[in-house]
Design an enzyme around this catalytic site. Structure first.
Site, PDB file in Angstrom:
ATOM      1  N   ALA A  23       0.803  -1.223   0.000  1.00  0.00           N
ATOM      2  CA  ALA A  23       0.000   0.000   0.000  1.00  0.00           C
ATOM      3  C   ALA A  23       0.837   1.275   0.000  1.00  0.00           C
ATOM      4  O   ALA A  23       0.286   2.374  -0.050  1.00  0.00           O
ATOM      5  CB  ALA A  23      -0.938   0.004   1.200  1.00  0.00           C
ATOM      6  N   ASP A  24       2.166   1.144   0.038  1.00  0.00           N
ATOM      7  CA  ASP A  24       3.027   2.323   0.098  1.00  0.00           C
ATOM      8  C   ASP A  24       3.046   3.043  -1.253  1.00  0.00           C
ATOM      9  O   ASP A  24       3.376   2.453  -2.293  1.00  0.00           O
ATOM     10  CB  ASP A  24       4.451   1.911   0.474  1.00  0.00           C
ATOM     11  CG  ASP A  24       5.349   3.115   0.699  1.00  0.00           C
ATOM     12  OD1 ASP A  24       5.414   3.598   1.837  1.00  0.00           O
ATOM     13  OD2 ASP A  24       5.968   3.580  -0.280  1.00  0.00           O
ATOM     14  N   ILE A  25       2.710   4.323  -1.233  1.00  0.00           N
ATOM     15  CA  ILE A  25       2.613   5.094  -2.475  1.00  0.00           C
ATOM     16  C   ILE A  25       3.972   5.230  -3.151  1.00  0.00           C
ATOM     17  O   ILE A  25       4.073   5.187  -4.377  1.00  0.00           O
ATOM     18  CB  ILE A  25       2.002   6.489  -2.189  1.00  0.00           C
ATOM     19  CG1 ILE A  25       0.566   6.334  -1.701  1.00  0.00           C
ATOM     20  CG2 ILE A  25       2.054   7.375  -3.433  1.00  0.00           C
ATOM     21  CD1 ILE A  25      -0.077   7.634  -1.264  1.00  0.00           C
TER      22      ILE A  25
END
Length: 286
Positions: A240-242
């Site tokens: 989920a890390d942009i």
């Protein structure tokens, strides 16, 4: 006072370490002199260790200066800067993958740990859902209001101090009410409910996830960051890390950010060093 010269196996790019710490106003460093001042606590005794790089990426070497507990201080600093991790082995692993060019471009970039376990977990809460600049500002306000200073270097406050705070005291620093409650709650888990962060070092990732996510305000993103930057776990890939999503978008020249299914497929060749894949993807878009 003590001084110790240390040599480690390369590649290890200490200059990249200093560059990554530069935006943090709590870090005292000098890029030209290649120095950084590190706050450490051993057996509840705080001291500052000064590190000066004297070698190169291929032949890394350092001079350390401290005041007490020489052997324990060197061991602690070595752990923080991951001096015993064989980066050459990790680098060679990625030569057979799609990340080869990135690893060659940023060769010797180590995964550096936060200086303090409690501080690392609190930073994860502070950094939730705000931009990096404001996150650094809030963290600085928090530490300089409730922490303590030795030889010009700031230390995170102890859990006992934070557990005794009121939400309004953090609200005055521009913390949201909910984030203030989470931070105080974590401190109380340590001081009142027996959470021992040091013990987590010896537990598998799954057990740490199960234990920490029971705490209000601690979700998967927070635990993943804690595992990466507090415990140095080598095989984490926060889907989920942009930043990782943007790194993959750039690497594969995608029109939009990859789906979780695509990311799962991409990362298969990068195990068991997914944390380093994450680190180098972040570097590729800095």
């Amino acid at each position: 006072m003590w001084q110790e010269a240390i040599q480690i196996d390369g590649p290890y790019n200490f200059d990249s370490v200093l560059q990554r710490h530069t935006p943090d106003p709590l870090k005292l460093l000098d890029i030209e002199k290649r120095t950084i001042r590190v706050p450490i606590v051993i057996a509840k005794k705080a001291q500052v260790v000064d590190i000066t790089a004297t070698g190169t990426t291929d032949q890394p070497a350092f001079v350390l200066n401290g005041k007490t507990d020489k052997e324990a201080a060197i061991k602690k600093v070595s752990e923080i800067f991951q001096w015993k991790v064989p980066l050459d082995k990790i680098h060679n692993h990625f030569q057979q993958t799609d990340l080869k060019k990135i690893f060659n471009l940023f060769i010797g970039t180590p995964l550096i740990l936060d200086f303090d376990l409690f501080g690392s977990l609190i930073k994860c809460i502070i950094h939730q859902q705000i931009n990096m600049t404001f996150a650094y500002t809030l963290t600085e306000r928090f530490v300089k209001t409730f922490g303590y200073e030795i030889d010009g270097v700031w230390f995170f406050p102890e859990p006992e101090t934070v557990a005794g705070l009121q939400v309004e005291q953090l609200r005055e620093l521009q913390f949201s009410g909910r984030k203030a409650e989470y931070i105080i709650g974590i401190a109380k888990e340590i001081t009142e409910n027996g959470l021992h962060l040091d013990v987590l070092k010896n537990q598998p990732d799954e057990e740490i996830f199960e234990q920490l996510t029971k705490i209000r305000g601690v979700g998967r993103w927070t635990v993943e960051n804690f595992l990466l930057f507090a415990l140095g776990r080598p095989n984490l890939f926060p889907l989920a890390d942009i930043g990782i999503q943007n790194g993959l978008k750039k690497l594969y020249q995608l029109e939009k950010k990859p789906t979780f299914e695509e990311m799962e497929r991409y990362k298969q060749d990068w195990e068991p060093y997914l944390s380093y894949a994450s680190l180098y993807l972040w570097r590729s878009i800095e």
